[in-house]
Design an enzyme around this catalytic site. Structure first.
Site, PDB file in Angstrom:
ATOM      1  N   ASP A  29       0.991  -1.500   0.046  1.00  0.00           N
ATOM      2  CA  ASP A  29      -0.156  -0.331  -0.150  1.00  0.00           C
ATOM      3  C   ASP A  29       0.873   1.583  -0.098  1.00  0.00           C
ATOM      4  O   ASP A  29       0.586   2.332   0.560  1.00  0.00           O
ATOM      5  CB  ASP A  29      -0.801  -0.196   1.240  1.00  0.00           C
ATOM      6  CG  ASP A  29      -1.737  -1.328   1.020  1.00  0.00           C
ATOM      7  OD1 ASP A  29      -1.749  -2.067   0.332  1.00  0.00           O
ATOM      8  OD2 ASP A  29      -2.883  -1.255   1.762  1.00  0.00           O
ATOM      9  N   LYS A 134      -6.582  -5.100  -3.082  1.00  0.00           N
ATOM     10  CA  LYS A 134      -7.002  -5.608  -1.772  1.00  0.00           C
ATOM     11  C   LYS A 134      -8.328  -4.302  -1.142  1.00  0.00           C
ATOM     12  O   LYS A 134      -7.766  -3.963  -0.764  1.00  0.00           O
ATOM     13  CB  LYS A 134      -5.867  -6.217  -0.651  1.00  0.00           C
ATOM     14  CG  LYS A 134      -4.573  -4.547  -0.041  1.00  0.00           C
ATOM     15  CD  LYS A 134      -3.949  -5.497   0.851  1.00  0.00           C
ATOM     16  CE  LYS A 134      -3.389  -4.799   1.511  1.00  0.00           C
ATOM     17  NZ  LYS A 134      -3.923  -3.748   1.682  1.00  0.00           N
ATOM     18  N   CYS A 167      -2.110  -2.411   7.877  1.00  0.00           N
ATOM     19  CA  CYS A 167      -1.405  -3.441   7.098  1.00  0.00           C
ATOM     20  C   CYS A 167      -0.540  -4.799   7.038  1.00  0.00           C
ATOM     21  O   CYS A 167      -0.312  -5.892   6.749  1.00  0.00           O
ATOM     22  CB  CYS A 167      -1.804  -2.526   5.681  1.00  0.00           C
ATOM     23  SG  CYS A 167      -3.196  -1.566   5.641  1.00  0.00           S
TER      24      CYS A 167
HETATM   25  N1  TIU Z   1      -2.467   0.214   4.221  1.00  0.00           N
HETATM   26  C1  TIU Z   1      -2.680   0.777   5.453  1.00  0.00           C
HETATM   27  O1  TIU Z   1      -1.876   0.376   6.777  1.00  0.00           O
HETATM   28  N2  TIU Z   1      -4.213   1.083   5.830  1.00  0.00           N
HETATM   29  C2  TIU Z   1      -4.411   1.257   6.856  1.00  0.00           C
HETATM   30  O2  TIU Z   1      -6.259   2.211   6.979  1.00  0.00           O
HETATM   31  N3  TIU Z   1      -3.732   1.985   7.599  1.00  0.00           N
HETATM   32  C3  TIU Z   1      -3.949   3.057   8.479  1.00  0.00           C
HETATM   33  O3  TIU Z   1      -2.959   3.099   9.162  1.00  0.00           O
HETATM   34  N4  TIU Z   1      -4.636   3.748   8.485  1.00  0.00           N
END
Ligand code: TIU
Length: 227
Positions: A29, A134, A167
């Site tokens: 991500d 995802k 994540c």
């Molecule tokens: N990719 C991921 O970690 N999604 C989140 O929403 N992370 C947060 O820390 N909000």
């Protein structure tokens, strides 16, 4: 270069026995929505500048991984434009003024195909590198990641990306339950909260490596260049 053999990598709680040809670099991500102002991360009230220190180390590791001809996979968190895969609970969580699917400066927040959903330029995927879309925090939930890894006989993952406690942690836990050994280079994962960065890494390597190993990108780059 000899990549079939096992190469020890300095890590905690003890050295990680890297098998480069059976290991994928999984970059979680690294999207504009999390790293740049105006996206999902900022909409949740976070200081997105906290994550930027991960970019350079991850770029160096990615370059070394590619140069060694090893397997790279990227993920993106996001939803279909019609939001049919967005659980109502996720839509309303946080009571933010701007939520998933709403318009923002980088397009609709956390929606596939929008500018904010894209991976940052510094780490952009190359042709042939799978990109996993995802809908959840874990990269294995509702995706074909496990099938792709099994088809390549991958049994180890080096997990980079953001955020450490959300994540990355969720994915490492999912991977661990599916039988993968995970090494997390701490300079290549980031959190909006320094305390959560420390805790997220501590949880992985505690209890003899209950979910995996924690190392650094330099050790990995040395290992894959030395075989
Ligand atoms: N990719 C991921 O970690 N999604 C989140 O929403 N992370 C947060 O820390 N909000």
């Amino acid at each position: 270069m000899q990549t079939q053999s096992i190469v020890p990598v300095t890590a905690e709680p003890y050295p990680f026995e890297l098998s480069p040809r059976e290991c994928a670099l999984l970059i979680i991500d690294m999207q504009r929505d999390f790293l740049e102002p105006g996206g999902f991360g900022e909409a949740l009230g976070n200081d997105v500048s906290q994550l930027r220190r991960t970019i350079d180390p991850t770029r160096r590791l990615l370059a070394a991984w590619r140069a060694a001809g090893l397997f790279v996979i990227h993920t993106r968190e996001g939803h279909r434009p019609d939001l049919s895969d967005l659980p109502p609970a996720k839509k309303v969580r946080g009571r933010a003024a701007v939520t998933i699917g709403d318009a923002g400066p980088m397009g609709r927040i956390l929606v596939r195909g929008e500018p904010g959903h894209d991976i940052i330029a510094e780490l952009y995927p190359k042709a042939g590198e799978p990109v996993i879309d995802k809908p959840g925090k874990g990269a294995f939930f509702a995706t074909d990641l496990h099938a792709i890894l099994q088809a390549r006989t991958v049994r180890q993952l080096v997990v980079c990306g953001v955020t450490t406690e959300v994540c990355v942690n969720t994915t490492v836990r999912e991977a661990n339950d599916r039988g993968y050994d995970c090494l997390v280079p701490e300079d290549c994962v980031g959190s909006y909260y320094p305390a959560f960065q420390a805790a997220g890494l501590a949880m992985i390597k505690a209890q003899g490596g209950i979910f995996g190993w924690v190392g650094e990108s330099a050790g990995l780059i040395k290992a894959i260049g030395s075989g």
